[in-house]
Design an enzyme around this catalytic site. Structure first.
Site, PDB file in Angstrom:
ATOM      1  N   GLU A 126     -11.596   3.132   5.746  1.00 33.95           N
ATOM      2  CA  GLU A 126     -10.632   3.479   6.809  1.00 33.95           C
ATOM      3  C   GLU A 126     -11.017   2.896   8.167  1.00 33.95           C
ATOM      4  OE1 GLU A 126     -11.748   5.581   4.516  1.00 33.95           O
ATOM      5  OE2 GLU A 126     -10.058   6.696   3.677  1.00 33.95           O
ATOM      6  N   GLY A 161      -8.233   6.989   0.078  1.00 35.50           N
ATOM      7  CA  GLY A 161      -7.671   8.159  -0.617  1.00 35.50           C
ATOM      8  C   GLY A 161      -8.006   8.173  -2.103  1.00 35.50           C
ATOM      9  N   ALA A 219      -4.642   5.432   0.431  1.00 35.72           N
ATOM     10  CA  ALA A 219      -3.313   5.856   0.886  1.00 35.72           C
ATOM     11  C   ALA A 219      -2.484   4.602   1.092  1.00 35.72           C
ATOM     12  CB  ALA A 219      -3.442   6.634   2.183  1.00 35.72           C
ATOM     13  N   GLU A 279     -11.379   9.607  -2.267  1.00 33.26           N
ATOM     14  CA  GLU A 279     -11.204  11.032  -1.943  1.00 33.26           C
ATOM     15  C   GLU A 279     -10.595  11.806  -3.113  1.00 33.26           C
ATOM     16  OE1 GLU A 279      -9.148   9.761   1.733  1.00 33.26           O
ATOM     17  OE2 GLU A 279     -10.279  11.363   2.693  1.00 33.26           O
TER      18      GLU A 279
HETATM   19  N1  COA Z   1      -1.690   0.485   0.527  1.00 33.98           N
HETATM   20  C1  COA Z   1      -0.594  -0.254   0.269  1.00 33.98           C
HETATM   21  N2  COA Z   1      -0.609  -1.342  -0.531  1.00 33.98           N
HETATM   22  C2  COA Z   1      -1.770  -1.688  -1.067  1.00 33.98           C
HETATM   23  C3  COA Z   1      -2.956  -0.963  -0.846  1.00 33.98           C
HETATM   24  C4  COA Z   1      -2.876   0.180  -0.016  1.00 33.98           C
HETATM   25  N3  COA Z   1      -3.938   0.950   0.242  1.00 33.98           N
HETATM   26  N4  COA Z   1      -3.976  -1.559  -1.516  1.00 33.98           N
HETATM   27  C5  COA Z   1      -3.424  -2.623  -2.136  1.00 33.98           C
HETATM   28  N5  COA Z   1      -2.106  -2.698  -1.876  1.00 33.98           N
HETATM   29  C6  COA Z   1      -1.142  -3.686  -2.362  1.00 33.98           C
HETATM   30  C7  COA Z   1      -1.298  -5.023  -1.625  1.00 33.98           C
HETATM   31  O1  COA Z   1      -0.605  -5.000  -0.391  1.00 33.98           O
HETATM   32  C8  COA Z   1      -0.692  -5.974  -2.639  1.00 33.98           C
HETATM   33  O2  COA Z   1       0.704  -5.843  -2.586  1.00 33.98           O
HETATM   34  P1  COA Z   1       1.628  -7.198  -2.582  1.00 33.98           P
HETATM   35  O3  COA Z   1       1.311  -7.850  -3.914  1.00 33.98           O
HETATM   36  O4  COA Z   1       3.022  -6.671  -2.497  1.00 33.98           O
HETATM   37  O5  COA Z   1       1.181  -8.017  -1.430  1.00 33.98           O
HETATM   38  C9  COA Z   1      -1.125  -5.367  -3.983  1.00 33.98           C
HETATM   39  O6  COA Z   1      -1.428  -4.009  -3.714  1.00 33.98           O
HETATM   40  C10 COA Z   1      -2.368  -6.047  -4.562  1.00 33.98           C
HETATM   41  O7  COA Z   1      -3.402  -5.974  -3.594  1.00 33.98           O
HETATM   42  P2  COA Z   1      -4.207  -7.265  -3.080  1.00 33.98           P
HETATM   43  O8  COA Z   1      -4.769  -6.948  -1.724  1.00 33.98           O
HETATM   44  O9  COA Z   1      -3.371  -8.483  -3.198  1.00 33.98           O
HETATM   45  O10 COA Z   1      -5.370  -7.312  -4.160  1.00 33.98           O
HETATM   46  P3  COA Z   1      -6.830  -7.962  -3.976  1.00 33.98           P
HETATM   47  O11 COA Z   1      -7.422  -8.043  -5.342  1.00 33.98           O
HETATM   48  O12 COA Z   1      -6.765  -9.207  -3.187  1.00 33.98           O
HETATM   49  O13 COA Z   1      -7.654  -6.887  -3.104  1.00 33.98           O
HETATM   50  C11 COA Z   1      -8.369  -4.664  -2.473  1.00 33.98           C
HETATM   51  C12 COA Z   1      -7.902  -5.611  -3.622  1.00 33.98           C
HETATM   52  C13 COA Z   1      -8.445  -3.266  -3.045  1.00 33.98           C
HETATM   53  C14 COA Z   1      -9.724  -5.113  -1.964  1.00 33.98           C
HETATM   54  C15 COA Z   1      -7.325  -4.739  -1.340  1.00 33.98           C
HETATM   55  O14 COA Z   1      -6.044  -4.512  -1.890  1.00 33.98           O
HETATM   56  C16 COA Z   1      -7.529  -3.724  -0.251  1.00 33.98           C
HETATM   57  O15 COA Z   1      -8.415  -3.882   0.571  1.00 33.98           O
HETATM   58  N6  COA Z   1      -6.696  -2.652  -0.221  1.00 33.98           N
HETATM   59  C17 COA Z   1      -6.711  -1.671   0.837  1.00 33.98           C
HETATM   60  C18 COA Z   1      -7.874  -0.719   0.660  1.00 33.98           C
HETATM   61  C19 COA Z   1      -7.892   0.279   1.807  1.00 33.98           C
HETATM   62  O16 COA Z   1      -8.076  -0.059   2.956  1.00 33.98           O
HETATM   63  N7  COA Z   1      -7.704   1.544   1.446  1.00 33.98           N
HETATM   64  C20 COA Z   1      -7.739   2.627   2.396  1.00 33.98           C
HETATM   65  C21 COA Z   1      -6.411   2.888   2.949  1.00 33.98           C
HETATM   66  S1  COA Z   1      -6.482   4.202   4.147  1.00 33.98           S
END
Ligand code: COA
Length: 276
Positions: A151, A128, A82, A131
């Site tokens: 989460e 999400g 999400a 999910e």
């Molecule tokens: N919501 C909003 N933005 C998100 C996102 C999310 N769930 N997951 C990634 N993004 C965005 C990042 O903020 C970043 O945006 P920016 O370039 O404007 O800063 C872009 O996507 C790229 O992500 P980034 O974190 O830089 O990539 P990474 O390769 O370093 O890491 C992940 C990849 C997937 C490990 C990391 O993005 C992450 O942990 N995301 C969240 C996962 C999460 O907690 N999901 C559950 C949400 S309830």
């Protein structure tokens, strides 16, 4: 002079939803729905949820569509969860509404669709995203796919059915570990857990998914719908799946397609199913 006859209904334009965050393409009766926010790893914001809801409605209601694929744009992510940037302003009522709306508009609707909807998981499927993949009828993953419910890292639990479907799909012990650690698993571990059915190189992911859907689409549509309805009943405590199976079997045996299936077998020819 040559006059072309153009029937009046030709001018009645089909009402189509305009998508800003999805790419939609239908070919060979398979609708491919691609979530298209690669710069945000295809995170599910309000718009994506609303558009996914509309796209699933199209899949369900368009007789030209027999089945669907959900995937993410780009080489890195299916859906990274999400959209966390929308969380900050939410209070308890808003949080509940977000989870309820998503479940109603998208996740429950996918699970209960009488047409098969398959996840082609092309990278991160987190929160999400995991999910969303789990609400699909089954999942095919590329070798770089990663699954998780992170989460707890945000002080939250899944809100789009993750606590329920993860337990159903991989068992309570493994689900509890993933839910409580927030750890990710790779595609081969997901295969070993039964979370995905196949793992293939990324460039073969869509072709593999379409090959499986072509097989499913060659069967009687009402029988496919019956498989989904009866198998889904296992996960619904309010329903008796054995009764649903008996009733569905009875309804199907009286259909034109079941008569055609038996006749084709006895006449040693390919069945021609009409969806009736
Ligand atoms: N919501 C909003 N933005 C998100 C996102 C999310 N769930 N997951 C990634 N993004 C965005 C990042 O903020 C970043 O945006 P920016 O370039 O404007 O800063 C872009 O996507 C790229 O992500 P980034 O974190 O830089 O990539 P990474 O390769 O370093 O890491 C992940 C990849 C997937 C490990 C990391 O993005 C992450 O942990 N995301 C969240 C996962 C999460 O907690 N999901 C559950 C949400 S309830």
């Amino acid at each position: 002079m040559l006059y072309l006859f153009i029937p009046p209904h030709y001018f009645i334009l089909k009402k189509t939803f305009m998508y800003s965050s999805l790419l939609i393409q239908t070919e060979n009766n398979i609708c491919s729905i691609t979530i298209n926010r690669p710069d945000k790893l295809n995170a599910l914001n309000k718009t994506v949820i609303e558009e996914l809801g509309a796209a699933i409605d199209e899949v369900i209601n368009d007789p030209a569509i027999r089945s669907a694929i959900i995937t993410g744009n780009g080489a890195k992510a299916f859906v990274a969860g999400a959209d966390i940037s929308e969380f900050a302003s939410l209070d308890a009522t808003g949080g509940k509404a977000l989870a309820q709306k998503g479940q109603d508009l998208v996740f429950t609707k996918i699970e209960n669709s009488s047409k098969p909807i398959i996840a082609a998981v092309n990278g991160f499927a987190l929160g999400g995203g995991c999910e969303l993949a789990m609400s699909c009828h089954f999942r095919i993953a590329s070798e770089n796919a990663k699954f998780g419910q992170p989460e707890v890292n945000l002080g939250l639990i899944p809100g789009y059915g993750g606590t329920q479907r993860l337990v159903h799909l991989i068992g309570k012990g493994r689900a509890m570990e993933l839910l409580m650690t927030g750890n990710m698993i790779d595609a081969n571990t997901a295969l070993q857990y039964g979370l995905v059915n196949h793992v293939v190189p990324q460039e073969e992911l869509l072709a593999k998914t379409k090959t499986i859907l072509d097989i499913i689409n060659s069967k009687a549509p009402l029988a496919i719908a019956g498989c989904i309805k009866a198998a889904n009943a296992v996960f619904d405590e309010t329903k008796n799946g054995y009764h649903i199976e008996i009733n569905t079997f009875g309804e199907l045996i009286n259909t034109a397609d079941a008569k055609e299936g038996a006749a084709a077998f006895l006449e040693k020819r390919k069945a021609n199913f009409m969806g009736k």
